[in-house]
Design an enzyme around this catalytic site. Structure first.
Site, short mmCIF file in Angstrom:
data_model
loop_
_atom_site.label_atom_id
_atom_site.label_comp_id
_atom_site.label_asym_id
_atom_site.label_seq_id
_atom_site.Cartn_x
_atom_site.Cartn_y
_atom_site.Cartn_z
CG ASN A 63 -2.22 -12.39 3.61
OD1 ASN A 63 -2.52 -13.30 2.93
ND2 ASN A 63 -2.13 -11.09 3.06
CE LYS A 101 0.56 -10.82 0.52
NZ LYS A 101 1.26 -9.54 0.13
CG HIS A 104 -4.30 -7.61 1.59
ND1 HIS A 104 -3.46 -7.08 0.18
CD2 HIS A 104 -3.13 -7.62 2.38
CE1 HIS A 104 -2.30 -7.23 0.63
NE2 HIS A 104 -2.28 -7.61 1.88
CD GLU A 163 -1.50 -8.43 -2.36
OE1 GLU A 163 -1.90 -9.50 -2.00
OE2 GLU A 163 0.10 -7.99 -2.05
CD GLU A 184 -0.85 -5.39 5.13
OE1 GLU A 184 0.08 -6.05 5.53
OE2 GLU A 184 -1.67 -5.59 4.35
N GLY A 204 5.63 -6.39 0.09
CA GLY A 204 6.35 -7.17 -0.81
C GLY A 204 7.57 -6.67 -1.47
CB SER A 213 8.89 -5.25 3.82
OG SER A 213 8.71 -5.24 2.64
P1 PGA Z 1 4.78 -8.61 2.72
O1 PGA Z 1 3.26 -8.62 2.69
O2 PGA Z 1 5.26 -9.34 4.31
O3 PGA Z 1 5.09 -9.75 1.99
O4 PGA Z 1 5.34 -7.22 2.66
C1 PGA Z 1 2.21 -8.34 3.81
C2 PGA Z 1 1.13 -8.14 3.30
O5 PGA Z 1 0.63 -7.83 2.25
O6 PGA Z 1 -0.21 -8.54 4.20
#
Ligand code: PGA
Length: 211
Positions: free
Chosen positions: A9, A11, A87, A89, A136, A142, A172
């Site tokens: 992803n 983003k 997601h 976000e 998640e 992140g 992560s």
């Molecule tokens: P990350 O993000 O691997 O940077 O923790 C995962 C995600 O938001 O899908």
């Protein structure tokens, strides 16, 4: 052996030039027992179409029409077969709620897109039509602090009691810890943010997950 998904992803990252550089160093060896997918920003869909399986990271809750700035499912379908919906976000920064997200899933299914739907705990609703769920936990995204494989497995197992598709763990995931998640019975793959941005790291992550 179960089929496994390794979903990157990106983003809101990467220009076309950066995407081309990533592709030129990524070593893709698709095998039948795993599926690699890359969630990319809208502007990169035409560029990456045909180079590897890609997903959009969002879709309009409306069909094509007078909705300035929105990208409809039918427009995505020209270039990609998948879309990531819900997601955290999108939920946090853009205030997408369960009703809007279920409309997005409906639009995606009408356009024959497959849907990866993100939730952060086992109690969150999952709209009809979702193909894959990604669990998640918010605190793991992140932060460099992933869930434990055992707890992630337990949550995915709980979700599997009412959702009968594949379930990914995200938060992560790195080339170092990917195997510990993939090895869990109830986890069918991983959703990878930060560690998908560097093509060498992502190549290693896939190697570690699949060998
Ligand atoms: P990350 O993000 O691997 O940077 O923790 C995962 C995600 O938001 O899908």
């Amino acid at each position: 052996m179960k089929k496994m998904y390794i979903v990157g992803n990106w983003k809101s990252n990467k220009t076309a030039q950066e995407a081309n550089e990533w592709i030129s160093t990524f070593q893709n060896r698709q095998e039948t027992f795993y599926q690699i997918l890359l969630g990319v920003p809208f502007q990169l869909l035409p560029l990456l179409h045909g180079k590897l399986p890609i997903a959009a990271q969002n879709v309009s809750p409306f069909v094509e029409g007078a909705y300035t700035g929105e990208i409809a499912a039918s427009q995505i379908k020209e270039f990609a077969d998948w879309v990531i919906i819900g997601h955290s976000e999108r939920r946090n920064y853009f205030k997408e709620d369960d009703l809007m997200l279920s409309q997005k899933v409906m639009r995606a299914k009408e356009a024959h897109l497959s849907v990866i739907y993100c939730i952060s705990d086992a109690q969150m609703p999952i709209p009809k039509g979702v193909d894959i769920v990604a669990y998640e936990p918010l605190w793991a995204i992140g932060t460099g602090k992933s869930d434990t494989p055992q707890n992630a497995n337990a949550v995915c197992q709980q979700i599997k009691n009412h959702f009968f598709g594949d379930i990914l763990y995200g938060g992560s995931v790195t080339e170092e810890n990917v195997r510990s998640f993939i090895d869990q019975d109830a986890i069918d793959g991983v959703l990878v943010g930060g560690a998908s941005l560097d093509s060498k790291k992502f190549t290693n992550l896939i190697k570690n997950a699949t060998s």
